[in-house]
Scaffold this motif. Structure first.
Motif, PDB file in Angstrom:
ATOM      1  N   ALA A  57      -1.035 -17.380  18.849  1.00  0.00           N
ATOM      2  CA  ALA A  57      -1.718 -16.422  17.980  1.00  0.00           C
ATOM      3  C   ALA A  57      -2.787 -17.168  17.203  1.00  0.00           C
ATOM      4  N   GLY A  58      -3.917 -16.510  16.944  1.00  0.00           N
ATOM      5  CA  GLY A  58      -5.007 -17.143  16.218  1.00  0.00           C
ATOM      6  C   GLY A  58      -5.977 -16.124  15.671  1.00  0.00           C
ATOM      7  N   THR A  59      -6.965 -16.617  14.941  1.00  0.00           N
ATOM      8  CA  THR A  59      -7.990 -15.758  14.355  1.00  0.00           C
ATOM      9  C   THR A  59      -9.372 -16.315  14.692  1.00  0.00           C
ATOM     10  N   PHE A  60     -10.384 -15.461  14.593  1.00  0.00           N
ATOM     11  CA  PHE A  60     -11.766 -15.917  14.761  1.00  0.00           C
ATOM     12  C   PHE A  60     -12.671 -15.101  13.846  1.00  0.00           C
ATOM     13  N   THR A  61     -13.852 -15.631  13.559  1.00  0.00           N
ATOM     14  CA  THR A  61     -14.867 -14.939  12.758  1.00  0.00           C
ATOM     15  C   THR A  61     -16.194 -14.952  13.497  1.00  0.00           C
ATOM     16  N   ASP A  62     -17.048 -13.988  13.187  1.00  0.00           N
ATOM     17  CA  ASP A  62     -18.372 -13.884  13.806  1.00  0.00           C
ATOM     18  C   ASP A  62     -19.324 -13.304  12.765  1.00  0.00           C
ATOM     19  N   PRO A  63     -20.454 -13.992  12.489  1.00  0.00           N
ATOM     20  CA  PRO A  63     -21.402 -13.453  11.504  1.00  0.00           C
ATOM     21  C   PRO A  63     -22.037 -12.137  11.944  1.00  0.00           C
ATOM     22  N   GLY A  64     -22.007 -11.856  13.245  1.00  0.00           N
ATOM     23  CA  GLY A  64     -22.523 -10.575  13.743  1.00  0.00           C
ATOM     24  C   GLY A  64     -21.467  -9.497  13.566  1.00  0.00           C
ATOM     25  N   THR A  65     -21.564  -8.742  12.505  1.00  0.00           N
ATOM     26  CA  THR A  65     -20.492  -7.794  12.146  1.00  0.00           C
ATOM     27  C   THR A  65     -20.339  -6.658  13.150  1.00  0.00           C
ATOM     28  N   LEU A  66     -21.382  -6.379  13.938  1.00  0.00           N
ATOM     29  CA  LEU A  66     -21.304  -5.286  14.912  1.00  0.00           C
ATOM     30  C   LEU A  66     -20.996  -5.776  16.325  1.00  0.00           C
ATOM     31  N   ASP A  67     -20.807  -7.090  16.484  1.00  0.00           N
ATOM     32  CA  ASP A  67     -20.548  -7.639  17.815  1.00  0.00           C
ATOM     33  C   ASP A  67     -19.180  -7.204  18.335  1.00  0.00           C
ATOM     34  N   THR A  68     -19.105  -7.099  19.647  1.00  0.00           N
ATOM     35  CA  THR A  68     -17.818  -6.908  20.329  1.00  0.00           C
ATOM     36  C   THR A  68     -17.448  -8.200  21.034  1.00  0.00           C
ATOM     37  N   HIS A  69     -16.156  -8.365  21.358  1.00  0.00           N
ATOM     38  CA  HIS A  69     -15.683  -9.657  21.840  1.00  0.00           C
ATOM     39  C   HIS A  69     -14.703  -9.521  23.001  1.00  0.00           C
TER      40      HIS A  69
ATOM     41  N   ALA B 249      -6.343 -23.468  26.515  1.00  0.00           N
ATOM     42  CA  ALA B 249      -7.696 -23.352  25.978  1.00  0.00           C
ATOM     43  C   ALA B 249      -8.053 -21.878  25.838  1.00  0.00           C
ATOM     44  N   VAL B 250      -8.476 -21.468  24.642  1.00  0.00           N
ATOM     45  CA  VAL B 250      -8.810 -20.079  24.351  1.00  0.00           C
ATOM     46  C   VAL B 250     -10.312 -19.970  24.069  1.00  0.00           C
ATOM     47  N   THR B 251     -10.984 -19.085  24.797  1.00  0.00           N
ATOM     48  CA  THR B 251     -12.426 -18.872  24.616  1.00  0.00           C
ATOM     49  C   THR B 251     -12.680 -17.435  24.191  1.00  0.00           C
ATOM     50  N   VAL B 252     -13.401 -17.265  23.097  1.00  0.00           N
ATOM     51  CA  VAL B 252     -13.823 -15.944  22.632  1.00  0.00           C
ATOM     52  C   VAL B 252     -15.337 -15.847  22.788  1.00  0.00           C
ATOM     53  N   THR B 253     -15.803 -14.778  23.415  1.00  0.00           N
ATOM     54  CA  THR B 253     -17.226 -14.577  23.694  1.00  0.00           C
ATOM     55  C   THR B 253     -17.675 -13.240  23.119  1.00  0.00           C
TER      56      THR B 253
ATOM     57  N   GLY C 250     -22.734 -15.507  22.850  1.00  0.00           N
ATOM     58  CA  GLY C 250     -22.192 -16.632  22.095  1.00  0.00           C
ATOM     59  C   GLY C 250     -20.703 -16.786  22.327  1.00  0.00           C
ATOM     60  N   SER C 251     -20.240 -18.020  22.389  1.00  0.00           N
ATOM     61  CA  SER C 251     -18.812 -18.245  22.649  1.00  0.00           C
ATOM     62  C   SER C 251     -18.340 -19.524  21.968  1.00  0.00           C
ATOM     63  N   ASP C 252     -17.045 -19.622  21.816  1.00  0.00           N
ATOM     64  CA  ASP C 252     -16.423 -20.826  21.269  1.00  0.00           C
ATOM     65  C   ASP C 252     -15.065 -20.987  21.916  1.00  0.00           C
ATOM     66  N   THR C 253     -14.702 -22.246  22.205  1.00  0.00           N
ATOM     67  CA  THR C 253     -13.429 -22.562  22.844  1.00  0.00           C
ATOM     68  C   THR C 253     -12.612 -23.476  21.942  1.00  0.00           C
ATOM     69  N   GLN C 254     -11.360 -23.146  21.772  1.00  0.00           N
ATOM     70  CA  GLN C 254     -10.438 -23.968  21.013  1.00  0.00           C
ATOM     71  C   GLN C 254      -9.206 -24.265  21.860  1.00  0.00           C
ATOM     72  N   HIS C 255      -8.697 -25.488  21.709  1.00  0.00           N
ATOM     73  CA  HIS C 255      -7.492 -25.903  22.427  1.00  0.00           C
ATOM     74  C   HIS C 255      -6.292 -25.800  21.497  1.00  0.00           C
TER      75      HIS C 255
END
Length: 215
Positions: free
Chosen positions: A8-20, A56-60, A65-70
């Motif tokens: 389980a984890g959390t993420f943030t995105d400055p684009g408030t209207l973005d979908t992921h 490895a978890v990737t959110v796009t 834009g994307s970010d990967t965390q292990h």
């Protein structure tokens, strides 16, 4: 093994209207893709065999834009079928002992690790001696043992030159040739004390051939 592992984890995105979307690489050759996610995120996967896996978890987002965390290593073990023993020596390379990077030469080892019937923590003993660096390691206890195919890897704690406060991980293969790796570090701050495969990932396959003995 049929072992379920969840994260389980959390993420943030400055684009408030973005979908992921989210993609999870479970480290065993399988991937889970989840569309339309929002924070927090999570997923569950069932491992079918013993091993050490890096999740490895990737959110796009919809802008590309994307970010990967292990998530770190997940250990899946079989307490009913795990036993390993070995002994011999290796030629310890330069740099393996950071306190004296130029020290090279013979390093002797002996180990046994096994799960007793009904136990979830393995027992046994490990000794590693590198005379050129005046390094003498003795195990105190084990935390886990994984035997997968021709490779065995186990982790625990121990003493260096009689002083407590150290952790270790030993990896050995029963191949042609047999190979061996020993990592020792301070438990409190992860300072590396010894690694005959310096610079490699902690779960990398060992590449140092035995000078004598068998693992």
């Amino acid at each position: 093994m049929d072992t379920d592992v969840s994260f389980a984890g959390t993420f943030t995105d400055p684009g408030t209207l973005d979908t992921h979307t989210m993609s999870v690489d479970w480290g065993d050759g399988t991937t889970t893709d989840v569309p339309g996610v929002s924070s927090p995120v999570g997923s569950t996967h069932q491992y079918s065999s013993a091993g050490i896996y890096d999740i490895a978890v990737t959110v796009t987002d919809d802008d590309g834009g994307s970010d990967t965390q292990h998530c770190g290593f997940v250990v899946v073990y079989d307490p009913d079928g795990s036993f390993v023993t070995g002994g011999g020596w290796i030629n310890s390379p330069a740099g393996a002992y950071p306190a004296d990077p130029g020290a090279t030469g013979r390093a002797n080892f002996g180990f046994v690790s096994k799960y007793k019937k009904g136990a979830t923590v393995p027992t046994g003993s490990t000794e590693f001696q590198f005379k050129a660096g005046n390094l003498n390691f003795h195990s105190a206890d084990y935390q886990w043992l994984v035997v997968a195919g021709d490779k065995a890897i186990f982790k625990g704690t121990g003493t260096v030159n009689g002083l407590a406060g150290y952790s270790f991980m030993l990896t050995a293969t029963d191949c042609m040739p047999d190979t061996f790796r020993m990592r020792v570090w301070t438990t409190a701050d992860d300072t590396l004390v010894y690694d005959n495969q310096i610079g490699s990932a902690p779960d990398a396959d060992p590449t140092t051939s035995l000078g004598a003995g068998r693992s």
